[in-house]
Design a protein around this motif. Structure first.
Motif, mmCIF file in Angstrom:
data_model
loop_
_atom_site.group_PDB
_atom_site.id
_atom_site.type_symbol
_atom_site.label_atom_id
_atom_site.label_comp_id
_atom_site.label_asym_id
_atom_site.label_seq_id
_atom_site.Cartn_x
_atom_site.Cartn_y
_atom_site.Cartn_z
ATOM 1 N N GLU A 759 -41.615 -0.589 -4.945
ATOM 2 C CA GLU A 759 -42.580 -0.370 -6.016
ATOM 3 C C GLU A 759 -43.759 -1.314 -5.847
ATOM 4 O O GLU A 759 -43.670 -2.293 -5.096
ATOM 5 N N PRO A 760 -44.890 -1.031 -6.520
ATOM 6 C CA PRO A 760 -46.030 -1.945 -6.442
ATOM 7 C C PRO A 760 -45.616 -3.359 -6.859
ATOM 8 O O PRO A 760 -44.895 -3.538 -7.843
ATOM 9 N N THR A 761 -46.108 -4.334 -6.077
ATOM 10 C CA THR A 761 -45.673 -5.723 -6.253
ATOM 11 C C THR A 761 -46.842 -6.664 -6.035
ATOM 12 O O THR A 761 -47.740 -6.378 -5.242
ATOM 13 N N LEU A 762 -46.828 -7.797 -6.735
ATOM 14 C CA LEU A 762 -47.817 -8.850 -6.492
ATOM 15 C C LEU A 762 -47.277 -9.788 -5.426
ATOM 16 O O LEU A 762 -46.152 -10.301 -5.549
ATOM 17 N N VAL A 763 -48.056 -10.025 -4.362
ATOM 18 C CA VAL A 763 -47.595 -10.863 -3.249
ATOM 19 C C VAL A 763 -48.649 -11.933 -2.951
ATOM 20 O O VAL A 763 -49.772 -11.910 -3.453
ATOM 21 N N THR A 764 -48.272 -12.860 -2.096
ATOM 22 C CA THR A 764 -49.176 -13.932 -1.686
ATOM 23 C C THR A 764 -49.918 -13.542 -0.407
ATOM 24 O O THR A 764 -49.523 -12.611 0.302
ATOM 25 N N GLU A 765 -50.976 -14.293 -0.118
ATOM 26 C CA GLU A 765 -51.690 -14.082 1.148
ATOM 27 C C GLU A 765 -50.774 -14.344 2.328
ATOM 28 O O GLU A 765 -50.820 -13.625 3.332
ATOM 29 N N GLN A 766 -49.936 -15.381 2.219
ATOM 30 C CA GLN A 766 -49.060 -15.730 3.343
ATOM 31 C C GLN A 766 -48.079 -14.610 3.640
ATOM 32 O O GLN A 766 -47.769 -14.344 4.812
ATOM 33 N N TYR A 767 -47.615 -13.934 2.605
ATOM 34 C CA TYR A 767 -46.719 -12.789 2.809
ATOM 35 C C TYR A 767 -47.395 -11.745 3.694
ATOM 36 O O TYR A 767 -46.806 -11.230 4.658
ATOM 37 N N LEU A 768 -48.664 -11.432 3.379
ATOM 38 C CA LEU A 768 -49.388 -10.432 4.163
ATOM 39 C C LEU A 768 -49.724 -10.953 5.563
ATOM 40 O O LEU A 768 -49.697 -10.188 6.537
ATOM 41 N N LEU A 769 -50.041 -12.231 5.674
ATOM 42 C CA LEU A 769 -50.339 -12.811 6.991
ATOM 43 C C LEU A 769 -49.124 -12.726 7.911
ATOM 44 O O LEU A 769 -49.254 -12.458 9.107
ATOM 45 N N ASP A 770 -47.929 -12.948 7.357
ATOM 46 C CA ASP A 770 -46.712 -12.858 8.177
ATOM 47 C C ASP A 770 -46.488 -11.431 8.665
ATOM 48 O O ASP A 770 -46.109 -11.202 9.826
ATOM 49 N N LEU A 771 -46.719 -10.460 7.784
ATOM 50 C CA LEU A 771 -46.607 -9.057 8.206
ATOM 51 C C LEU A 771 -47.641 -8.741 9.295
ATOM 52 O O LEU A 771 -47.336 -8.054 10.284
ATOM 53 N N GLU A 772 -48.848 -9.230 9.092
ATOM 54 C CA GLU A 772 -49.937 -8.985 10.042
ATOM 55 C C GLU A 772 -49.603 -9.563 11.415
ATOM 56 O O GLU A 772 -49.778 -8.897 12.444
ATOM 57 N N ARG A 773 -49.115 -10.782 11.431
ATOM 58 C CA ARG A 773 -48.818 -11.439 12.711
ATOM 59 C C ARG A 773 -47.664 -10.741 13.429
ATOM 60 O O ARG A 773 -47.698 -10.543 14.650
ATOM 61 N N GLU A 774 -46.672 -10.337 12.667
ATOM 62 C CA GLU A 774 -45.537 -9.624 13.262
ATOM 63 C C GLU A 774 -45.996 -8.313 13.894
ATOM 64 O O GLU A 774 -45.602 -7.960 15.013
ATOM 65 N N ALA A 775 -46.848 -7.583 13.186
ATOM 66 C CA ALA A 775 -47.363 -6.309 13.704
ATOM 67 C C ALA A 775 -48.218 -6.537 14.949
ATOM 68 O O ALA A 775 -48.116 -5.796 15.932
ATOM 69 N N PHE A 776 -49.063 -7.536 14.908
ATOM 70 C CA PHE A 776 -49.923 -7.840 16.050
ATOM 71 C C PHE A 776 -49.081 -8.155 17.285
ATOM 72 O O PHE A 776 -49.331 -7.619 18.381
ATOM 73 N N LEU A 777 -48.090 -9.012 17.121
ATOM 74 C CA LEU A 777 -47.249 -9.403 18.257
ATOM 75 C C LEU A 777 -46.478 -8.217 18.820
ATOM 76 O O LEU A 777 -46.351 -8.072 20.039
ATOM 77 N N SER A 778 -45.976 -7.359 17.946
ATOM 78 C CA SER A 778 -45.209 -6.208 18.434
ATOM 79 C C SER A 778 -46.090 -5.275 19.253
ATOM 80 O O SER A 778 -45.624 -4.678 20.240
ATOM 81 N N LEU A 779 -47.367 -5.167 18.874
ATOM 82 C CA LEU A 779 -48.271 -4.289 19.624
ATOM 83 C C LEU A 779 -48.621 -4.863 20.986
ATOM 84 O O LEU A 779 -48.917 -4.109 21.924
ATOM 85 N N THR A 780 -48.593 -6.181 21.138
ATOM 86 C CA THR A 780 -48.908 -6.782 22.446
ATOM 87 C C THR A 780 -47.789 -6.553 23.459
ATOM 88 O O THR A 780 -47.980 -6.784 24.651
ATOM 89 N N THR A 781 -46.631 -6.086 23.004
ATOM 90 C CA THR A 781 -45.551 -5.759 23.950
ATOM 91 C C THR A 781 -45.686 -4.335 24.478
ATOM 92 O O THR A 781 -44.962 -3.944 25.388
ATOM 93 N N GLU A 782 -46.614 -3.578 23.902
ATOM 94 C CA GLU A 782 -46.793 -2.183 24.295
ATOM 95 C C GLU A 782 -47.539 -2.086 25.627
ATOM 96 O O GLU A 782 -48.576 -2.717 25.822
ATOM 97 N N ARG A 783 -47.007 -1.303 26.528
ATOM 98 C CA ARG A 783 -47.646 -1.126 27.838
ATOM 99 C C ARG A 783 -49.064 -0.581 27.679
ATOM 100 O O ARG A 783 -49.983 -1.012 28.367
ATOM 101 N N LYS A 784 -49.271 0.358 26.774
ATOM 102 C CA LYS A 784 -50.596 0.961 26.587
ATOM 103 C C LYS A 784 -51.622 -0.070 26.124
ATOM 104 O O LYS A 784 -52.784 -0.028 26.525
ATOM 105 N N THR A 785 -51.178 -0.995 25.285
ATOM 106 C CA THR A 785 -52.093 -2.043 24.821
ATOM 107 C C THR A 785 -52.538 -2.904 25.993
ATOM 108 O O THR A 785 -53.728 -3.194 26.163
#
Length: 801
Positions: A759-785
């Motif tokens: 459900e909609p939730t109030l979160v911190t900036e750090q929460y979103l930064l952690d998601l962002e960094r995890e997504a970024f790192l996972s994409l750098t493992t992609e051969r196409k990237t």
């Protein structure tokens, strides 16, 4: 007398007139754009049953011209909605409206008889005291105002904009015989402060300053290219970015401007400057005459020095003109050993000593070309101007030269330049030898952060006027340095404000830049009041160094890569939550990481020509320096009960997903990369650092308090994530995006939705930064990237993320 320009009338709606009208609209003025009434109907009007009395017909010429201008690329206007500030009309029905304007600018055809007729008509309706100027590129101002009233002549002069009016900064002001000093002073200041121009007051001589020197330079090359047996590709290689000139260099520039335009000005100089010591040079070479006869005028006729060609197989090529045979042929690669020697020299001004010492044909070319230029500009004083700096200003602002002739001469050495000139059969003007004899060894000097020039009548160095509103980093860098590493220089701007200036290649952001930024915040928090992040390079920053990311990913050093991305994120949060105000001053390309730095400042003071965007999708990743987080945060701040929250979030998602880049700072407000009510735009880039400093100082004086960390960012969870997944599935199924793009978009959607929360939730900036960094790192493992990044690196594309 205080003048305020609220309304401007532009008479003549051709390319130049429409461009000038658009630029006044850019700065907020109300514009009346007028042109003549058509004398006959066109086919469309006949088909509609219109008559010559219908308003649509009577305003057809002006409306068609403005419409064409607004559709042209690059656009003459900062934002399409600014076109609403322009009202069109014609010189019969609407001429009386000029009584209400503050400035009338004539931009009709370059014929004295027609201009004089226009002025006679305008004077019947003009309110006394109203400014009235001509945008002529060469007709003597003294002839145009003959027969007009005393008030007209007092308020009349030339104001020569260069085309395109939005982008070229030169604004030549040419007084007539009776122009008042008050008018000249006003226009000089208005051009600089409001129009964002480099104002140069010129004498009323043929072609004024910019075109006199610029056309000489081009005509000199036209004669030299045959004498030296050079190809047009070789000349364009030698006269382009390597010496701080536009990529279009010489022959491509002529194609864009139009050979007929160049010939018109050259003929005007030849006809009206019989005493010019290089008069013969302005006579057209035979190959130019042939091109004119053939109507090979450049882009407007689809062929000039270059020609687009499509083979029977459909392959598109650019052909080049062989100046010996005047046949088109395949382009040839130009290469010179002397140019190779300059590849490690980043600063253009430092290359000239190497270029003129070259032993090959390139070295010979530069010695001949620059010797002729130095001799010519020295002999134009006092004919076209009394002040040497005005020639440099004109060439930089009107022709896009990074350095003017006298600055280049200084870089080579004044005496070395004279020696080179004499070897080529030229002599400098007498005043140059007198300058050396007086003990001055250079045309310019820097003292106490200000630029001084050699004043010829006074025979001494004098401060260049008009610098008080500027901070010139080149002038203060050495004396005001507080900290320096390989990526940045931190300078004391005075009044308790520091500046962080990037020094990396193309201002890419790597570990050294981030370390320097953090160090600057440390120093500012301890001993200063505020911090500006700004530079005066061609671009603010093309983004993060993807070469470093590529190497870490290839070596599978994921812990190190994770630390590097976290360091970037932490540095951005440090910008936002420091104890002192932070102001970022972006200009030119502000992409990827450069954009993320701007997003995390307390305030952005953007140059009007700022091209801002989060472009990480292009290399197969999402913004990883807080950009993805920030767009989710900014969307959340716009959520209201009455609005559809998903639509707002989707708009911010698409800003990243479509790698949108603004074509001006004003467009960046549309995508919320710049924020209304917080960030501002300055038209004159030269004022940008000083303006940013002033805002940092003001914020500090008002009692700046470090903001609390955000814990109230509303994310929509599965509701938003479902929308994103359905949308990306549909895009891939319709083949609008690739499988890899689908994967990147889903990762971004996951971050901006705040994950798969129920459900909609109030979160911190750090929460979103952690998601962002995890997504970024996972994409750098992609051969196409990795393939995308490697392709960009091999192509020599800007290392940006």
């Amino acid at each position: 007398m205080k003048r305020i320009i609220k309304k401007v009338a532009v008479v003549g709606s051709g390319i130049m007139g429409s461009g000038i009208a658009c630029h006044f609209a850019n700065i907020g003025a109300e514009v009346l754009l007028l042109d003549i009434v058509p004398r006959e109907l066109n086919d469309k009007e006949k088909a509609k049953g219109l008559t010559l009395e219908d308003k649509a017909v009577r305003n057809r010429l002006v409306n068609d011209s403005l419409t064409a201008a607004l559709k042209s690329k690059p656009s003459p206007i900062y934002h399409q909605k600014f076109a609403n500030r322009i009202t069109t009309g014609n010189l019969e029905d609407d001429i009386a409206k000029i009584a209400d304007v503050d400035w009338i600018i004539e931009v009709v055809v370059e014929r004295l008889d027609i201009k004089k007729q226009v002025f006679e008509n305008l004077e019947k309706h003009r309110t006394p005291g109203t400014l009235i100027t001509s945008n002529t590129s060469g007709i003597p101002i003294k002839f145009m105002s003959e027969g007009r009233s005393e008030d007209f002549q007092k308020h009349f002069c030339g104001t020569h904009f260069f085309n395109p009016a939005r982008y070229l900064k030169l604004f030549e002001i040419i007084p007539g015989p009776n122009t008042s000093q008050e008018v000249l002073d006003f226009l000089n200041g208005y051009g600089e402060q409001y129009l964002g121009k480099t104002s140069v007051v010129a004498k009323d001589t043929p072609a004024f300053i910019g075109n006199r020197i610029g056309i000489f330079s081009i005509m000199s090359l036209f004669h030299m290219v045959k004498d030296m047996g050079l190809t047009i590709e070789e000349v364009d290689k030698l006269t382009g970015p390597v010496i701080g000139r536009p990529k279009s260099a010489t022959f491509r520039t002529v194609d864009v401007v139009g050979l007929d335009t160049l010939v018109h000005v050259a003929n005007g100089i030849a006809d009206n400057c019989p005493d010019d010591e290089r008069h013969e040079l302005f006579k057209l070479p035979e190959f130019i005459n042939t091109m004119m006869e053939n109507k090979w005028l450049g882009s407007k006729t689809k062929q000039g020095f270059y020609k687009k060609h499509v083979s029977p197989e459909g392959k598109k090529d650019i052909l080049s003109l062989d100046l010996d045979t005047l046949d088109y042929r395949e382009k040839k690669r130009a290469s010179f050993a002397t140019l190779e020697m300059t590849k490690t020299i980043d600063k253009v001004i430092d290359r000239f000593k190497v270029l003129v010492s070259g032993k090959d044909k390139a070295g010979e070319f530069y010695r001949k070309n620059l010797s002729a230029l130095f001799a010519y500009v020295s002999n134009r004083i006092p004919e076209i101007t009394d002040d040497l700096y005005k020639i440099d200003d004109a060439m930089k602002a009107g022709f896009g030269w990074e350095h003017g002739p006298f600055q280049i001469w200084d870089a080579i050495g004044v005496e070395k330049g004279i020696e080179m000139m004499k070897a080529e059969g030229y002599e400098p003007a007498v005043w140059v030898n007198e300058m050396i004899a007086s003990g001055s060894t250079s045309f310019y000097d820097v003292k106490d952060g200000a630029t001084y020039y050699y004043d010829i009548p006074k025979k001494q160095q004098v401060k260049v006027p008009g610098q008080d509103a500027f901070i010139i980093l080149d002038n203060i860098r050495k004396s005001s340095e507080v900290f320096k590493n390989s990526g940045v220089i931190v300078e004391d701007l005075g009044d308790g404000i520091l500046n962080v200036e990037f020094q990396s290649k193309m201002n890419t952001i790597g570990g050294d830049v981030l370390a320097g930024l953090n160090k600057a915040i440390d120093i500012a928090e301890k001993d200063f009041q505020g911090l500006v992040v700004g530079n005066q390079a061609a671009n603010f920053s093309v983004g993060a160094n993807i070469g470093m990311i590529f190497m870490m990913a290839v070596e599978q050093e994921y812990d190190e890569l994770n630390m590097a991305i976290k360091y970037f994120q932490d540095s951005m949060m440090r910008m936002r939550y420091s104890a002192i105000p932070t102001v970022v001053a972006p200009h030119g390309m502000t992409l990827g990481g450069g954009c993320e730095i701007s997003l995390h400042a307390d305030k952005v003071v953007a140059a009007a020509e700022t091209y801002m965007g989060l472009v990480e999708f292009g290399v197969g990743v999402i913004p990883g320096g807080g950009g993805s987080k920030e767009m989710a945060l900014r969307a959340s701040d716009l959520f209201k009960k009455d609005d559809v929250e998903l639509n707002i979030l989707q708009e911010h998602f698409l800003t990243i997903g479509m790698a949108k880049v603004s074509t001006s700072a004003y467009e960046a407000f549309d995508t919320n990369l710049l924020q209304k009510g917080k960030d501002i735009v300055v038209v004159n880039k030269d004022r940008q650092i000083a303006t940013a400093k002033a805002y940092a100082k003001l914020m500090a004086e008002q009692g700046y308090t470090q903001p609390p960390r955000r814990k109230d960012i509303k994310v929509l969870g599965k509701q938003a994530l479902g929308m994103f997944l359905v949308g990306t599935d549909s895009m891939e199924a319709s083949r609008y995006i690739s499988e890899h793009d689908h994967k990147i978009a889903n990762k971004l959607g996951y971050v901006m939705a705040g994950g798969d929360l129920s459900e909609p939730t109030l979160v911190t900036e750090q929460y979103l930064l952690d998601l962002e960094r995890e997504a970024f790192l996972s994409l750098t493992t992609e051969r196409k990237t990795l393939e995308r990044i490697e392709h960009m690196l091999k192509k020599g594309k800007p290392l940006r993320n």
